[in-house]
Design an enzyme around this catalytic site. Structure first.
Site, PDB file in Angstrom:
ATOM      1  CG  HIS A  54       4.542   1.992  -0.091  1.00  0.00           C
ATOM      2  ND1 HIS A  54       4.521   0.764   0.529  1.00  0.00           N
ATOM      3  CD2 HIS A  54       5.812   2.148  -0.540  1.00  0.00           C
ATOM      4  CE1 HIS A  54       5.727   0.212   0.462  1.00  0.00           C
ATOM      5  NE2 HIS A  54       6.526   1.033  -0.203  1.00  0.00           N
ATOM      6  CD  GLU A  81       2.403   1.429   4.171  1.00  0.00           C
ATOM      7  OE1 GLU A  81       1.643   0.941   5.027  1.00  0.00           O
ATOM      8  OE2 GLU A  81       2.442   1.020   2.985  1.00  0.00           O
ATOM      9  CG  HIS A 201      -0.039  -7.061   1.874  1.00  0.00           C
ATOM     10  ND1 HIS A 201       0.689  -6.114   1.177  1.00  0.00           N
ATOM     11  CD2 HIS A 201      -0.268  -8.054   0.996  1.00  0.00           C
ATOM     12  CE1 HIS A 201       0.923  -6.529  -0.051  1.00  0.00           C
ATOM     13  NE2 HIS A 201       0.335  -7.701  -0.201  1.00  0.00           N
TER      14      HIS A 201
END
Length: 248
Positions: A54, A81, A201
């Site tokens: 990410h 991401e 997450h």
């Protein structure tokens, strides 16, 4: 209230390891230790079915150069991401990873903290997803566990959703197993709409098995912070195999 564990384990769920925290550790001292490319090679060798990164605009952990350096060595699924700002889009279109996961991060966000409003941002997301699909890149939208947002995601043309699981993880740690219910409902709706279901997450060894058992059609989980933290005590190879066992 007792919450019944349902039997949704027939679907194989892939483990994608988010290696951002390895880059954070490297960047804290400069240099190239630990080496994120070598770590990506190792987690795949240990059994992970994907690598997630990410990169953020300030490149405080994974850098854009890392994204290019990792491309030749990720032979499983490569998931990138990020917020689809022009620089991010250009990179993804050039690298053509297996999957791009769209996350509505602001520049100063410490970590991802909300899903997309897929209804309000329908036009923008539809346009972005169309660009990625032209290159054959699978798309996923980071969303909160809200049925209206799942329907909104379907309207954008995305291939998958990634359910934002922080709320579940927090409540589960307090003993509230019913926190899984909105996630189960969203997964069921996504399945009925032909959307693939990912999640991520704050998933950890403590909650991943329960989460998996109550999520119909869960295709992939992306885990980074917990996996790296757990590996400090238990070792990376051991932890990856512990996750895979719990995901079976």
């Amino acid at each position: 209230m007792y919450f019944c564990v349902l039997n949704y384990s027939i679907v194989m769920t892939k483990l994608s390891v988010n290696i951002n925290k390895i880059a954070t550790l490297r960047n804290s001292r400069g240099g190239n230790t630990p080496n994120v490319v070598q770590f990506a090679k190792d987690v795949q060798r240990f059994g992970a079915e994907g690598v997630t990164i990410h990169p953020r605009p300030d490149e405080r952990h994974i850098t854009y150069q890392d994204a290019y350096d990792l491309k030749p060595v990720v032979h499983t699924e490569y998931n990138i991401e990020g917020n689809p700002i022009p620089k991010f889009m250009d990179m993804v279109l050039e690298l053509q990873p297996t999957q791009v996961t769209l996350v509505p991060d602001s520049i100063d966000t410490l970590t991802s903290n909300a899903g997309w409003d897929t209804i309000k941002n329908k036009g923008f997301l539809t346009e972005v997803i169309a660009e990625f699909k032209k290159k054959g890149i699978r798309t996923s939208i980071f969303v909160d566990p809200d049925l209206a947002q799942i329907e909104g995601a379907k309207a954008t043309g995305t291939d998958r959703i990634e359910l934002y699981t922080e709320a579940f993880a927090h409540e589960y740690s307090l003993g509230n197993q019913n926190a899984i219910q909105p996630y189960t409902a969203c997964a069921e709706l996504a399945n009925s709409l032909g959307l693939g279901v990912n999640a991520g997450h704050d998933l950890s060894l403590d909650n991943i098995q329960f989460f998996k058992q109550n999520m119909p059609g869960l295709l992939e989980v992306s885990i980074g912070h917990a996996l790296v933290s757990e590996s400090l005590y238990l070792g990376v190879e051991n932890v990856i195999n512990m996750y895979k066992n719990k995901l079976q």
